[in-house]
Design an enzyme around this catalytic site. Structure first.
Site, PDB file in Angstrom:
ATOM      1  CB  SER A  32      53.076  36.211 -96.809  1.00  0.00           C
ATOM      2  OG  SER A  32      52.965  35.868 -98.145  1.00  0.00           O
ATOM      3  CG  HIS A  63      47.772  36.572 -99.016  1.00  0.00           C
ATOM      4  ND1 HIS A  63      48.247  37.822 -99.298  1.00  0.00           N
ATOM      5  CD2 HIS A  63      48.840  35.755 -99.030  1.00  0.00           C
ATOM      6  CE1 HIS A  63      49.551  37.760 -99.495  1.00  0.00           C
ATOM      7  NE2 HIS A  63      49.938  36.512 -99.336  1.00  0.00           N
ATOM      8  CG  HIS A  85      50.782  36.422-105.069  1.00  0.00           C
ATOM      9  ND1 HIS A  85      49.733  36.253-104.202  1.00  0.00           N
ATOM     10  CD2 HIS A  85      51.770  37.019-104.368  1.00  0.00           C
ATOM     11  CE1 HIS A  85      50.077  36.745-103.020  1.00  0.00           C
ATOM     12  NE2 HIS A  85      51.305  37.218-103.092  1.00  0.00           N
ATOM     13  CE1 TYR A  87      51.052  32.130-105.269  1.00  0.00           C
ATOM     14  CE2 TYR A  87      52.805  33.762-105.344  1.00  0.00           C
ATOM     15  CZ  TYR A  87      51.795  33.123-104.660  1.00  0.00           C
ATOM     16  OH  TYR A  87      51.510  33.477-103.378  1.00  0.00           O
ATOM     17  CD  GLU A  88      46.875  34.116-105.679  1.00  0.00           C
ATOM     18  OE1 GLU A  88      45.808  33.759-105.149  1.00  0.00           O
ATOM     19  OE2 GLU A  88      47.324  35.259-105.586  1.00  0.00           O
ATOM     20  CB  ALA A 115      57.240  37.605 -96.996  1.00  0.00           C
ATOM     21  CG  MET A 213      57.343  34.345-105.540  1.00  0.00           C
ATOM     22  SD  MET A 213      56.624  32.789-105.025  1.00  0.00           S
ATOM     23  CE  MET A 213      58.082  31.865-104.504  1.00  0.00           C
ATOM     24  CB  SER A 214      54.054  40.079-104.360  1.00  0.00           C
ATOM     25  OG  SER A 214      54.918  40.596-103.379  1.00  0.00           O
ATOM     26  CG  ASN A 237      63.038  32.947 -97.041  1.00  0.00           C
ATOM     27  OD1 ASN A 237      62.024  33.636 -97.178  1.00  0.00           O
ATOM     28  ND2 ASN A 237      63.778  32.555 -98.054  1.00  0.00           N
ATOM     29  CG  HIS A 249      53.963  29.574 -97.284  1.00  0.00           C
ATOM     30  ND1 HIS A 249      54.212  30.843 -97.790  1.00  0.00           N
ATOM     31  CD2 HIS A 249      52.702  29.629 -96.782  1.00  0.00           C
ATOM     32  CE1 HIS A 249      53.153  31.615 -97.594  1.00  0.00           C
ATOM     33  NE2 HIS A 249      52.225  30.911 -96.983  1.00  0.00           N
TER      34      HIS A 249
HETATM   35  N1  HPA Z   1      61.917  33.569-102.806  1.00  0.00           N
HETATM   36  C1  HPA Z   1      60.851  34.070-103.436  1.00  0.00           C
HETATM   37  N2  HPA Z   1      59.821  34.591-102.790  1.00  0.00           N
HETATM   38  C2  HPA Z   1      59.879  34.641-101.455  1.00  0.00           C
HETATM   39  C3  HPA Z   1      60.963  34.133-100.738  1.00  0.00           C
HETATM   40  C4  HPA Z   1      62.051  33.574-101.460  1.00  0.00           C
HETATM   41  O1  HPA Z   1      63.057  33.108-100.891  1.00  0.00           O
HETATM   42  N3  HPA Z   1      60.703  34.318 -99.415  1.00  0.00           N
HETATM   43  C5  HPA Z   1      59.485  34.928 -99.351  1.00  0.00           C
HETATM   44  N4  HPA Z   1      58.984  35.117-100.584  1.00  0.00           N
END
Ligand code: HPA
Length: 274
Positions: A32, A63, A85, A87-88, A115, A213-214, A237, A249
C-alpha cells in the site's frame, strides 16, 4: 475453485516475455502506498494486469494494477504495482499467481514489502521492519490441492522463508544509509477488518511483531518455486488497542507516504546486492 495450472502460468508468462526487452532477475512486490518505486524504473515496459491472461485485477485504493519490467538500480527487475489480497475475494492461488509468473519469466529473488500494524510496543509508526519469519494466520495456503511437481515439492521447507543472506544485505544497506531496521515476525491475517485488541494481545503472545493482510501466500508460493525472499514491512500504525485511537486506512497511507523516500532508498541500495 481457483486452482491454477502450469498451462495458465505459461500463457501469462509468454504474454509478458513477448513484450519485455530483458529477462528480469529480481521481482518486486510493493505494498500500500509504496508503488512510487515504479517512477524509478528505467526503460520500462508497462503491462496492465487486465491485459495479462489469467491475471487478477486489484481493487484496493493505493494499488495501481500494472506490471513494470525494466532496470532498477542497475538490475533487470519486474515490479508489481499493486498486489492481490485474499480479502478482495481471491483465493490464495490467485493471490500468489503473479509470483508463479515471475518465476516463469526468470525471477529467482523476490523483494516483498507491505504496510503492517506494529504489535511490538517498542515499534513506532514509520519504522521499517525486516521480516525474519512469518506466521500464517489466514488459514489458507496456495499449495492446497494436487501438487504440480514441475512447480515445486509437495511439502516445501519453510525453515528459512526469509533469506538470512538477503536480510544481512538489507541490514548492511540500512547501516550505510544511517538508519537501523527493526527485525521481527510478520503475522498474516485475512482481513479486511482490522484486528480487535484481544486478537492483538493473542498475536503478541504468539510471537508476532507486526500484522498485515498480505505477503504470506506470496511467500509460500515463492518458497515452493525456489525463489529467495527478502521481506520488509513499513510499520504504518500501531496495532489495535495499543494506542487510544481507532485505526484507519488513511493513517496507513499517510505513514507510508511519509517514509517512502527512506524506503525507496533502502530498496535502491539493496537490489544491486541481491
Ligand atoms: N492490521 C492489519 N493489517 C494492517 C495494519 C493493521 O494494523 N496496518 C496496515 N495493514
Amino acid at each position: 475453485m481457483n486452482e491454477l495450472t502450469a498451462g495458465q502460468i505459461r500463457e501469462a508468462a509468454d504474454y509478458i516475455s513477448a513484450r519485455m526487452k530483458e529477462k528480469p532477475e529480481v521481482g518486486l512486490i510493493m505494498g500500500s502506498g509504496l508503488g512510487i518505486l515504479g517512477d524509478y524504473i528505467n526503460d520500462a515496459v508497462t503491462i496492465a494486469y487486465r491485459d495479462i491472461p489469467h491475471f487478477p485485477v486489484s481493487t484496493v485504493e493505493g494499488h495501481a494494477g500494472e506490471l513494470m519490467i525494466g532496470t532498477f538500480a542497475g538490475r533487470p527487475v519486474v515490479l508489481m504495482r499493486g498486489r492481490f489480497h485474499m480479502y478482495e475475494g481471491y483465493g490464495p492461488e490467485l493471490t500468489s499467481f503473479p509470483v508463479r509468473v515471475m518465476k516463469a519469466i526468470g525471477v529467482n529473488k523476490l523483494v516483498v514489502t507491505n504496510a503492517a500494524g506494529g504489535i511490538n510496543t517498542g515499534y513506532e509508526p514509520g519504522n521499517l521492519m525486516l521480516i525474519s519469519d512469518h506466521i500464517n494466520l489466514t488459514g489458507r495456503s496456495p499449495l492446497v490441492g494436487p501438487n504440480d511437481s514441475q512447480l515445486g515439492l509437495r511439502f516445501p521447507d519453510m525453515s528459512e522463508a526469509y533469506s538470512r543472506r538477503l536480510r544481512e544485505l538489507a541490514r548492511q544497506t540500512a547501516d550505510k544509509q544511517g538508519f537501523s531496521l527493526r527485525e521481527g515476525v510478520y503475522i498474516g491475517v485475512l482481513g479486511p477488518s482490522y484486528e480487535t485488541p484481544a486478537e492483538i494481545r493473542m498475536m503478541r503472545i504468539m510471537g508476532a511483531d507486526a500484522v498485515g493482510m498480505s505477503t504470506v501466500a506470496e511467500v509460500i508460493a515463492a518458497r515452493h518455486s525456489g525463489i529467495e525472499v527478502l521481506g520488509i514491512s513499513c510499520i504504518s500504525n500501531m496495532a489495535a488497542g495499543i494506542l487510544d485511537q481507532p485505526l484507519s486506512h488513511d493513517e496507513v497511507m499517510e505513514t507510508t507516504e511519509r517514509v517512502k523516500s527512506k524506503f525507496l532508498g533502502l530498496i535502491q541500495g539493496v537490489v544491486p546486492l541481491l
